[in-house]
Structures are given as C-alpha cells and as structure tokens.
Design a protein around this motif. Structure first.
Motif, mmCIF file in Angstrom:
data_model
loop_
_atom_site.group_PDB
_atom_site.id
_atom_site.type_symbol
_atom_site.label_atom_id
_atom_site.label_comp_id
_atom_site.label_asym_id
_atom_site.label_seq_id
_atom_site.Cartn_x
_atom_site.Cartn_y
_atom_site.Cartn_z
ATOM 1 N N ALA A 107 -62.658 -36.719 40.379
ATOM 2 C CA ALA A 107 -61.911 -35.533 39.934
ATOM 3 C C ALA A 107 -60.438 -35.536 40.333
ATOM 4 C CB ALA A 107 -62.577 -34.276 40.490
ATOM 5 N N GLY A 108 -60.081 -36.200 41.420
ATOM 6 C CA GLY A 108 -58.750 -36.037 41.997
ATOM 7 C C GLY A 108 -57.575 -36.462 41.150
ATOM 8 N N SER A 109 -57.498 -37.745 40.823
ATOM 9 C CA SER A 109 -56.326 -38.250 40.113
ATOM 10 C C SER A 109 -56.235 -37.701 38.698
ATOM 11 C CB SER A 109 -56.350 -39.791 40.076
ATOM 12 O OG SER A 109 -57.537 -40.253 39.459
ATOM 13 N N VAL A 110 -57.380 -37.539 38.039
ATOM 14 C CA VAL A 110 -57.336 -37.025 36.664
ATOM 15 C C VAL A 110 -56.893 -35.565 36.656
ATOM 16 C CG1 VAL A 110 -59.769 -36.295 36.618
ATOM 17 C CG2 VAL A 110 -58.613 -36.891 34.498
ATOM 18 N N ASP A 111 -57.257 -34.798 37.670
ATOM 19 C CA ASP A 111 -56.832 -33.402 37.751
ATOM 20 C C ASP A 111 -55.319 -33.302 37.859
ATOM 21 O OD1 ASP A 111 -56.988 -30.686 37.878
ATOM 22 O OD2 ASP A 111 -57.788 -30.578 39.897
ATOM 23 N N THR A 112 -54.737 -34.070 38.775
ATOM 24 C CA THR A 112 -53.282 -34.056 38.954
ATOM 25 C C THR A 112 -52.569 -34.539 37.693
ATOM 26 O OG1 THR A 112 -53.540 -34.475 41.329
ATOM 27 C CG2 THR A 112 -51.382 -34.927 40.364
ATOM 28 N N ALA A 113 -53.048 -35.632 37.112
ATOM 29 C CA ALA A 113 -52.378 -36.220 35.951
ATOM 30 C C ALA A 113 -52.383 -35.268 34.752
ATOM 31 C CB ALA A 113 -53.064 -37.538 35.573
ATOM 32 N N LEU A 114 -53.534 -34.671 34.459
ATOM 33 C CA LEU A 114 -53.640 -33.817 33.283
ATOM 34 C C LEU A 114 -52.900 -32.496 33.461
ATOM 35 C CD1 LEU A 114 -57.325 -34.477 32.174
ATOM 36 C CD2 LEU A 114 -55.222 -35.629 31.463
#
Length: 395
Positions: A107-114
C-alpha cells in the motif's frame, strides 16, 4: 484522453487500497476466539502492516523511478491479494503477523504516488472523488466479511472472497499497463523541466520542517489517521461488548461508517465547486465532533448508529482536502516533499495510536473507545486553527 482513462484506473486502484483496511476489525472477535488471543493482539498486526507501509513509502521514489506508476500499482494489488489469500489459509496467529508485512508494503508507495499524481494534475473534486473510491473498498470490505461470517460462520471464507476480488482488480490494472507507458511517453518532452523541479524539491526538503505550518500539517495527518483507523479497527468490538449487538449487525454499522466516508467524499467533490478546501475541512471537523459526542453519550442503538454515520461523513473531506491544499499552503516547489512527509505521518498515526488504544482498553475498559474518538476530533480542530494561522490561509 489517456490521462482521463488513467484517472479511472486510479479510481479502481483506490478501491483496491480500501478493501483490506477494515477486514481485521470485523473478523477479529472470531479470530481471537479461535486462537485464544487478547483484544490488544490485533494491535500487533496493525503495527506490522504499518511498518510495511512506511517502508515502501520511504522507497517510493526509487521504486516509481525504476518501475513506473503502472507497475507499482499492479505490484501493490498482487501483494495485497496474495497476502489476504494467505490470511484465509493461516494456521496460526504468527502467520497473520508474517503476512501483515506484504499487506502493508503493497500500500505504501502506490498511495504516495497516486495521491501526488492527482494533487498535481487534477482539481479538488477529483481528489475527493478519488478518495471516495477508497471508501467504496473500505465499505465493501467489512460488509462482505460480516455477510460471509453470518452466512457461513467462517472468517477465512471472508478473507478468501476479498482476496479474489483484489486479484481481479489487479488483473484489470495489468491490462492497463500499455496506457501507463503511453502516458509516460507523452510526458517525455517535459523531462528537463521536471528534473529541474525535482532538484528544487530536494533542496527545499532539507529545510522542510522549518517551513511555517509544516509541523501542524504533519500532526493533523497523524491524528486524523489515528482516529479514522481506530474507528474501523475497534468499532465492531465496542458494539459487541458495550451495546450487545451481534457480530453481523456490528459489522454493518462499521460498514455504515465507511459508507459515510464514501458518500461524504462524493458530496464533497460537488461541494468543492462552492467551498474552499479550508472550509470543507472545518465543516468536516464540526460534523465529526457532533458524531463523537453522540458516541460518547451511548444513549441508544439508533443514536450510536447515527454517530458512526456522522463521524464517517465528517471525516470524509479532511484527508483529500488536506492533500489537495498542500501546494497552496506551502508552494508547488516543495509540495511533493511535504505530501511524502504527510503520508509518513499518517502511517505513524495508524501504527502507534490504535494499537496503543487496544493495549489500554485490554487493561481498563473498551468504554475508552468513544472518548479517544472525541479527543482526536477536538485535537484536529485545534491543530487546524493553528495550521491556518501559521500559513495565513484566507477564507
């Protein structure tokens, strides 16, 4: 056109992000009974999930640069899907802890990126609607789990069904990968400009905590996410123990809380045409305050149910409006860095306070749950006033 299609894919990705968030809170009364665990043991899983999320968030810059947003989104769906599948087969509590790491890491990197992608390229109503799709997933998760438990008596089948849905969404994202590649190609001619901005962001981020208002902004994300997650994690347990509801009915009420967030963010998207982000945040805090007071009162089943709905509606615009307001508060040059710090603060709030609340309630009373929620909302109001003063945002 490609950007619009990608926005639709991102909406689906946020459904995928929301699906697992409230499953444990609904399943936990049965899980702890099967494995003879204490109430506070769920906090251990929450901590491990958040450690995975924070770790992937810190690596998000390198991961996105190496693989791109599309592949990161796909990997997120696969990691969480297979982790949930593992939950359905877990032979002991230790496996729950082990599988919590990939569940959080997904969940972490995709949350920040999106979040940054939408905050940079789209208006406030898109940000609210984006997070409403997280609410769709977060609402569907506990409702599905509660329904399957009521129908079959098995929490494992609940995890299995959600895992299959997660993997199905990942398959849709896989089919969209050529669109992400085309979007990257179209943006290639802006590479020099983007590199210059990123360099400026890197320089400014070294002094980010010296920027007026930044500490208040980080604390707001920490407190908000602590309250939002605690509401879902301990809500079913509170309703079962304090109001003597059946687990299925308690799960439905938790689902109403997430439905309140979902509907609230859809409405906030339309209201944002008339109200500013600051006004939406203030309105949300006032509605959540009313719901928290009702929850503390514990007067009747109907008023307690209304409390869950009101808190969800009040929480709805706070997170997306705060993210979307970040470039206005602190400037475009450091917005990406500030958003990254805000996401990290949010995960710290999730990792520390809801599990700590579980430990305290295990040793005292679950009656502290509504008091904690009221305290979170009051603190949000105080911090928001301080942030607005520090950044001199005008109504």
């Amino acid at each position: 056109m490609i950007t619009l299609i990608l926005l639709m894919i991102i909406y689906l990705a946020f459904i995928s992000l929301g699906l697992p968030d409230a499953l444990l809170g609904v399943a936990w009364p049965l899980v702890r009974q099967e494995w003879m665990m204490g109430l506070d043991a769920a906090g251990i899983i929450s901590i491990v999930v958040t450690v995975g999320t924070i770790s992937s968030s810190l690596l998000s810059g390198k991961l996105i640069k190496r693989f791109g947003e599309g592949k990161i989104t796909l990997m997120s769906g696969l990691l969480t899907g297979f982790a949930l599948l593992g939950y359905s087969l877990a032979p002991s509590f230790i496996w729950f802890i082990f599988l919590a790491l990939p569940l959080g890491f997904g969940a972490g990197s995709v949350d920040t990126a999106l979040n940054h992608f939408v905050a940079t390229h789209f208006k406030a109503h898109h940000m609210n609607w984006l997070h409403s799709f997280w609410g769709v997933g977060a609402t569907a998760g506990p409702l599905l789990m509660g329904f399957i438990i009521a129908s079959t008596g098995s929490w494992r089948k609940g995890y299995l069904v959600v895992a299959l849905i997660q993997l199905f969404l990942a398959a849709i994202i896989f089919l969209s990968l050529p669109l992400w590649k085309r979007h990257a190609t179209e943006q290639a001619n802006k590479a020099d400009e983007e590199t210059e901005v990123l360099n400026e962001n890197h320089t400014d981020s070294k002094r980010i905590f010296l920027r007026p208002g930044v500490p208040f902004a980080l604390l707001i994300f920490m407190v908000y996410c602590a309250g939002e997650f605690a509401m879902g994690l301990w809500g079913a347990s509170y309703l079962v123990q304090k109001r003597a509801l059946t687990l299925n009915l308690a799960a439905s009420w938790v689902g109403l809380y997430y439905a309140g967030i979902t509907v609230g963010r859809i409405l906030a998207g339309f209201i944002s045409f008339k109200l500013s982000n600051k006004q939406l945040i203030t309105l949300g805090i006032l509605i959540a305050l009313a719901g928290s007071i009702l929850l503390v009162g514990n007067i009747s089943d109907h008023l307690s149910m209304m409390a869950f709905i009101l808190i969800g509606l009040g929480f709805a615009p706070i997170f997306p409006s705060m993210v979307h307001e970040t470039p206005k508060r602190f400037g475009n040059k450091i917005a990406q860095s500030v958003i990254g710090y805000q996401m990290a603060s949010a995960y710290v709030g999730i990792a520390v306070f809801p599990p700590l609340l579980g430990v305290v309630m295990q040793r005292t009373s679950i009656g502290l749950y509504p008091v904690f929620m009221l305290a979170c909302v009051i603190l949000l109001g105080i911090l928001t006033v301080l942030l607005n003063r520090a950044t001199k945002i005008k109504t």
